[in-house]
Design a protein around this motif. Structure first.
Motif, short mmCIF file in Angstrom:
data_model
loop_
_atom_site.label_atom_id
_atom_site.label_comp_id
_atom_site.label_asym_id
_atom_site.label_seq_id
_atom_site.Cartn_x
_atom_site.Cartn_y
_atom_site.Cartn_z
N THR A 169 1.68 1.78 -3.65
CA THR A 169 0.64 1.75 -4.68
C THR A 169 -0.52 2.70 -4.44
N LEU A 170 -0.74 3.17 -3.21
CA LEU A 170 -1.84 4.10 -2.99
C LEU A 170 -1.59 5.39 -3.78
N SER B 291 -0.21 4.07 5.90
CA SER B 291 0.42 3.84 4.59
C SER B 291 0.53 5.13 3.80
N ARG C 101 -7.97 0.34 -8.35
CA ARG C 101 -9.07 0.11 -7.40
C ARG C 101 -8.72 0.54 -5.97
N LEU C 102 -7.69 1.35 -5.82
CA LEU C 102 -7.32 1.90 -4.52
C LEU C 102 -7.53 3.40 -4.55
N GLU C 103 -8.13 3.92 -3.49
CA GLU C 103 -8.38 5.37 -3.42
C GLU C 103 -7.41 6.01 -2.45
N VAL D 147 -8.35 7.57 -7.72
CA VAL D 147 -8.45 6.11 -7.67
C VAL D 147 -7.53 5.53 -8.73
N LEU E 9 0.82 -1.21 0.00
CA LEU E 9 0.00 0.00 0.00
C LEU E 9 0.85 1.26 0.00
N TYR F 33 -4.58 1.54 6.56
CA TYR F 33 -4.71 2.61 5.55
C TYR F 33 -3.99 3.89 5.99
#
Length: 229
Positions: A8-9, A134, A18-20, A15, A5, A131
Motif C-alpha cells: 500500500t505504500l 517495506s 494517508r501513507l507517504e 501520499v 505496507l 517503514y
C-alpha cells in the motif's frame, strides 16, 4: 502490518491513503531497472543536491550492487509492476530474518526468553525499521547482514569457531560491503575482537584468523570498490 505496507505504500514522495512514500525509492528502483536494461553496473554522474535530482532519480548509482542484483532477475521476468512488489518483498524477508537473528544475538547476552521476546517485539514494531523494510532499499539487507556479523563476532569472542568461523566472518564482511559501504564500521570492531582473543594466549591463532577474515572480505568486495572508484 508489514505486508500491508509493502502493498500500500505509494512509490516516491507522494501520499495515498494517508501513507507517504519514500522519496528516494524510485532512485533505488532505477538502479534495478538499469541492471535489467543494460546488464551492467551504472555509474553515477550527478549529485543528489543538483536541481531535478529526484525527478531523474539517478543518485543511488554509487551504492554497492548486491541488493539490486537480487532484485533484477524478478524485474526482468515479471515486469516492473510485479518486480517492484518483489523488491519490496525481498526487503520484508530480510527484515523478518533480522528479527530471528536479533533473538539469537540477545540470547548470547544471556537474556531469558521473555526478555528476548520483548526485544524482538520492540524491533518488529519500531516505525523506522517497519517503514524502511517495506520499500525498495538496500537498508533491510544491510541491517540483516549487520546483525549476522554481530552474531558471528559475539560467537568468535566467546571462543567458538576457528578457521571456519573466520571464513564465515570474512564472507559476511564482504557481502556486507557489497550491500552498503556503511558496514565498513565492522572492520575495526572485528580487529578489536581478534585483539581480545589474542590477549587470551598465543594458542588462539587470532592473527591468522584476522588475516583470513579480512582477506576473504577484500577478495569478495575489493574488485567492485576498485571499479567504482
Amino acid at each position: 502490518l508489514r505486508v500491508y505496507l509493502v502493498f500500500t505504500l505509494p512509490l516516491g514522495q507522494t501520499v495515498a491513503g494517508r501513507l507517504e512514500g519514500l522519496n528516494d525509492e524510485p532512485a533505488h528502483f532505477n538502479y534495478v531497472r538499469y541492471l535489467v536494461e543494460h546488464r551492467a553496473f551504472p555509474v553515477q554522474r550527478r549529485h543528489v543536491a543538483e536541481p531535478g535530482a529526484f525527478a531523474r532519480a539517478d543518485f543511488e548509482y554509487y551504492q554497492p550492487p548486491l541488493y539490486y542484483l537480487l532484485c533484477a532477475p524478478m524485474v526482468a521476468v515479471a515486469g516492473e509492476r510485479a518486480g517492484l512488489m518483489f523488491c519490496r518483498a525481498l526487503s520484508l524477508l530480510c527484515a523478518l530474518l533480522s528479527l530471528v537473528v536479533l533473538s539469537r544475538v540477545l540470547a548470547l547476552f544471556g537474556l531469558g526468553a521473555s526478555a528476548r521476546r520483548a526485544g524482538v517485539v520492540f524491533a518488529a514494531l519500531l516505525p523506522v525499521h517497519v517503514y524502511f523494510t517495506s520499500v525498495v532499499s538496500n537498508d533491510s539487507l544491510c541491517w540483516l547482514i549487520a546483525l549476522l556479523i554481530t552474531h558471528e563476532l559475539l560467537m568468535r569472542a566467546r571462543g567458538a569457531g576457528g578457521t571456519r568461523a573466520d571464513l564465515r566472518l570474512g564472507v559476511l564482511l564482504g557481502l556486507g560491503m557489497l550491500t552498503k559501504s556503511a558496514l565498513a564500521v565492522f572492520f575495526p570492531v572485528a580487529l578489536l575482537v581478534y585483539a581480545m582473543i589474542e590477549r587470551r594466549g598465543p594458542g588462539h591463532h587470532a592473527l591468522a584468523g584476522a588475516l583470513v577474515a579480512l582477506g576473504v572480505s577484500l577478495l569478495i568486495a575489493g574488485p567492485w570498490y576498485v571499479r567504482n572508484l
